[in-house]
Every structure is written in C-alpha cells, then in structure tokens.
Design an enzyme around this catalytic site. Structure first.
Site, PDB file in Angstrom:
ATOM      1  N   ASP A  15       0.841  -1.204   0.000  1.00 55.52           N
ATOM      2  CA  ASP A  15       0.000   0.000   0.000  1.00 55.52           C
ATOM      3  C   ASP A  15       0.871   1.248   0.000  1.00 55.52           C
ATOM      4  O   ASP A  15       0.972   1.958   0.996  1.00 55.52           O
ATOM      5  CB  ASP A  15      -0.956  -0.029   1.197  1.00 55.52           C
ATOM      6  CG  ASP A  15      -1.951  -1.174   1.083  1.00 55.52           C
ATOM      7  OD1 ASP A  15      -2.375  -1.474  -0.044  1.00 55.52           O
ATOM      8  OD2 ASP A  15      -2.276  -1.784   2.120  1.00 55.52           O
ATOM      9  N   LYS A  37       0.584  -8.184  -2.615  1.00 54.47           N
ATOM     10  CA  LYS A  37      -0.774  -7.738  -2.970  1.00 54.47           C
ATOM     11  C   LYS A  37      -0.691  -6.317  -3.506  1.00 54.47           C
ATOM     12  O   LYS A  37      -0.197  -5.416  -2.833  1.00 54.47           O
ATOM     13  CB  LYS A  37      -1.695  -7.772  -1.746  1.00 54.47           C
ATOM     14  CG  LYS A  37      -3.117  -7.332  -2.080  1.00 54.47           C
ATOM     15  CD  LYS A  37      -4.052  -7.481  -0.894  1.00 54.47           C
ATOM     16  CE  LYS A  37      -4.109  -6.288   0.003  1.00 54.47           C
ATOM     17  NZ  LYS A  37      -4.841  -5.126  -0.538  1.00 54.47           N
ATOM     18  N   LEU A  65      -8.394  -5.456  -6.770  1.00 56.61           N
ATOM     19  CA  LEU A  65      -9.130  -4.285  -7.278  1.00 56.61           C
ATOM     20  C   LEU A  65     -10.626  -4.391  -6.999  1.00 56.61           C
ATOM     21  O   LEU A  65     -11.383  -3.494  -7.333  1.00 56.61           O
ATOM     22  CB  LEU A  65      -8.875  -4.103  -8.782  1.00 56.61           C
ATOM     23  CG  LEU A  65      -7.418  -3.860  -9.200  1.00 56.61           C
ATOM     24  CD1 LEU A  65      -7.326  -3.606 -10.704  1.00 56.61           C
ATOM     25  CD2 LEU A  65      -6.795  -2.697  -8.450  1.00 56.61           C
ATOM     26  N   LYS A  66     -11.057  -5.498  -6.442  1.00 54.97           N
ATOM     27  CA  LYS A  66     -12.459  -5.678  -6.014  1.00 54.97           C
ATOM     28  C   LYS A  66     -13.442  -5.228  -7.093  1.00 54.97           C
ATOM     29  O   LYS A  66     -14.223  -4.289  -6.906  1.00 54.97           O
ATOM     30  CB  LYS A  66     -12.724  -4.904  -4.713  1.00 54.97           C
ATOM     31  CG  LYS A  66     -11.806  -5.291  -3.561  1.00 54.97           C
ATOM     32  CD  LYS A  66     -12.183  -4.573  -2.284  1.00 54.97           C
ATOM     33  CE  LYS A  66     -11.345  -4.983  -1.096  1.00 54.97           C
ATOM     34  NZ  LYS A  66      -9.927  -4.555  -1.157  1.00 54.97           N
ATOM     35  N   ILE A  70     -21.402  -4.706 -14.158  1.00 51.10           N
ATOM     36  CA  ILE A  70     -22.274  -5.682 -14.807  1.00 51.10           C
ATOM     37  C   ILE A  70     -21.405  -6.841 -15.328  1.00 51.10           C
ATOM     38  O   ILE A  70     -20.205  -6.658 -15.589  1.00 51.10           O
ATOM     39  CB  ILE A  70     -23.096  -5.039 -15.955  1.00 51.10           C
ATOM     40  CG1 ILE A  70     -22.174  -4.420 -17.017  1.00 51.10           C
ATOM     41  CG2 ILE A  70     -24.072  -4.003 -15.400  1.00 51.10           C
ATOM     42  CD1 ILE A  70     -22.917  -3.992 -18.271  1.00 51.10           C
ATOM     43  N   THR A  73     -18.966  -6.352 -18.357  1.00 52.96           N
ATOM     44  CA  THR A  73     -17.818  -5.464 -18.117  1.00 52.96           C
ATOM     45  C   THR A  73     -16.771  -6.151 -17.250  1.00 52.96           C
ATOM     46  O   THR A  73     -15.567  -6.079 -17.526  1.00 52.96           O
ATOM     47  CB  THR A  73     -18.314  -4.162 -17.445  1.00 52.96           C
ATOM     48  OG1 THR A  73     -19.302  -3.588 -18.294  1.00 52.96           O
ATOM     49  CG2 THR A  73     -17.191  -3.177 -17.236  1.00 52.96           C
ATOM     50  N   THR A 127     -14.767  -5.539   5.767  1.00 56.71           N
ATOM     51  CA  THR A 127     -14.672  -5.600   7.235  1.00 56.71           C
ATOM     52  C   THR A 127     -14.712  -4.209   7.858  1.00 56.71           C
ATOM     53  O   THR A 127     -14.813  -4.066   9.064  1.00 56.71           O
ATOM     54  CB  THR A 127     -13.392  -6.333   7.697  1.00 56.71           C
ATOM     55  OG1 THR A 127     -12.294  -5.768   7.015  1.00 56.71           O
ATOM     56  CG2 THR A 127     -13.475  -7.810   7.419  1.00 56.71           C
ATOM     57  N   ARG A 219       1.142  -3.049   6.869  1.00 57.97           N
ATOM     58  CA  ARG A 219       2.105  -2.204   7.581  1.00 57.97           C
ATOM     59  C   ARG A 219       3.097  -2.903   8.499  1.00 57.97           C
ATOM     60  O   ARG A 219       4.255  -2.468   8.536  1.00 57.97           O
ATOM     61  CB  ARG A 219       1.340  -1.091   8.311  1.00 57.97           C
ATOM     62  CG  ARG A 219       0.765  -0.103   7.307  1.00 57.97           C
ATOM     63  CD  ARG A 219      -0.362   0.714   7.853  1.00 57.97           C
ATOM     64  NE  ARG A 219      -1.557  -0.105   8.041  1.00 57.97           N
ATOM     65  CZ  ARG A 219      -2.704   0.352   8.512  1.00 57.97           C
ATOM     66  NH1 ARG A 219      -2.795   1.631   8.879  1.00 57.97           N
ATOM     67  NH2 ARG A 219      -3.744  -0.435   8.631  1.00 57.97           N
TER      68      ARG A 219
END
Ligand code: C5P
Length: 236
Positions: A15, A37, A65-66, A70, A73, A127, A219
């Site tokens: 991240d 990730k 990327l969750k 539709i 796509t 979460t 982290r």
C-alpha cells in the site's frame, strides 16, 4: 496435497504510491516465498507495468481491485488482468451469481491460453462495515455473519476459488464450503506490532488456526525497517 510454508501463506500488501517504494519492499522480500498484494492505491499510480515488474522479481501477485460491475464489463476487464500475469484477482460477491460465474469462466479460459489459471475470489462484506451500518444503511435483514456465509456459498456455487473475509468469520465459512475453498484474511497483527486502524485483529498463528488460507499483512511488514526480518518474525 502440496505442503506450503508459512511464508507462502503471507500476502504482503504494497500500500504505497510510488514504483520505487514498491520495488524497494519487493526486493527486500525477494526469495522469501511470500505473495505481494497490489491494491487500488498502487495500481492507480503505476498501472499494469508494476505487475510485470513485480512478476519479474519472482512473486505471485494478488491484484486486489475488487471488481464490481455488470457481468459483461467484469468479464472483459478480467481477461485483461489475467493477461497481465496476475495469480489471484477478486470481485465483489454482491455483484451476484451471474457476474461471479462469468468472472470465473473468463479467468479459466484466459488463463488456460497462457498456461496458468489464476485464482478468482470474492469479497463478501467489507470488514470496515459495522453490523449497524450493514443493517441501517444497506437495509439487509439477516445478520452480517449469516450474510457473509451465504455470499461465500454463492461464490463457491458460481465457481470462485474462495473469498476475502475477516478471520473472525473464517470458521463459519470453513464449515459451510468445500475443503479447498480459499479464505483470504486481512486484519492480521503479530503480537509485537501496533493494531493501527485495524479494530479486531488476530495474530498470524490465530488466523491460520481459524482456517485462513492466506493472510494479508501490510504495515507490520511494509513499514518495518527490515521487511524480511518482520516477515520471519510473524510466527513468534
Ligand atoms: O496494513 P494492514 O495490514 O492493515 O493492511 C491490510 C490490507 O488489507 C490493506 O491493503 C487493506 O486495504 C486490506 N484490507 C483490509 N480489510 C479488508 C479488506 C482489505 O484491511 N476488509
């Protein structure tokens, strides 16, 4: 069944926003066996080129990327991501059965052409969402835990390989899905690290005992002066 080491169950969440920063962490972890990730943040700044560079360093990559759109796509986009060489990708289960099924078959088809089929997993309920928000804002009547388990069952039926979920729900998901269904869990903190903004944390050992297949850890590894040493200390 293939026996995999603890490090191979860790997905280090990159991240960060810069290519150099991401590569420095990756180089420190090279050869350890862990996954990397790549989430929305790094992808927004570096795009698919980053995936190719990290793959070249020998890492399996989870592209987080969750996707939620539709079915057509999602299917078309996911083919592009498979072509980038990712090893795992995810979609939101709330996109529905058809979307998940189309994603799963597109990954299968596109991966077969390349000789390696990535895993595709579903995001159940974020979460970050509380039980109250879930009921009042989303208007869902069943309780959150039940909803997570039902979405995991739907994901399995649609042909997904697993789900992302809190380790707190891992046991219930395990009980209700086939043995090799993957459960990928964030919210992990070794005893020696700060919880930061993660509210309900489990240690790596506790998460594996709860049935997690892979642990997403950011982290505690990536902000450490020595990411490799932090990785090795996860099991203390
Ligand atoms: O630094 P930390 O270990 O908290 O990072 C956790 C990673 O897992 C981040 O990339 C975060 O976006 C992700 N994640 C999470 N909780 C979720 C889903 C994803 O913390 N429910």
């Amino acid at each position: 069944m293939e026996v995999i080491s603890n490090n191979q169950r860790v997905m280090a969440a990159l991240d960060v926003q810069g290519r150099e920063e991401a590569l420095a962490i990756a180089r420190a972890l090279q050869g350890s066996g862990c996954w990397l990730k790549v989430g929305l943040e790094l992808y927004a700044y570096t795009g698919p080129a980053m995936i190719h560079e990290l793959k070249a360093l020998g890492f399996p990559i989870f592209l987080d990327l969750k996707l939620h759109d539709i079915p057509t796509t999602v299917e078309r986009a996911i083919r592009g991501f498979v072509q980038c060489g990712v090893d795992m990708i995810n979609v939101h289960c709330s996109g529905g059965y058809d979307m998940m099924a189309r994603a799963a078959s597109a990954v299968q088809e596109e991966g077969s052409k390349l000789g390696s089929v990535p895993k595709v997993i579903g995001v159940t309920v974020l979460t970050s969402m509380s039980e109250d928000q879930f009921r009042l804002e989303m208007g869902v009547q069943r309780n959150l835990r039940e909803h997570v388990v039902e979405l995991a069952k739907l994901a399995e039926k649609a042909g997904l390989d697993g789900v992302v979920a809190s380790a707190r729900e891992a046991k219930d998901i395990r009980k209700n899905t086939k043995a090799n269904f993957l459960i990928v869990t964030p919210g992990i903190r070794p005893a020696w690290s700060d919880a930061q903004d993660q509210a309900r944390v489990l240690t790596p050992t506790e998460a594996l005992a709860a049935g997690s297949s892979y642990l997403v850890i950011g982290r505690p590894i990536t902000r450490s002066e020595d990411p490799r040493q932090a990785l090795e200390r996860l099991w203390e």
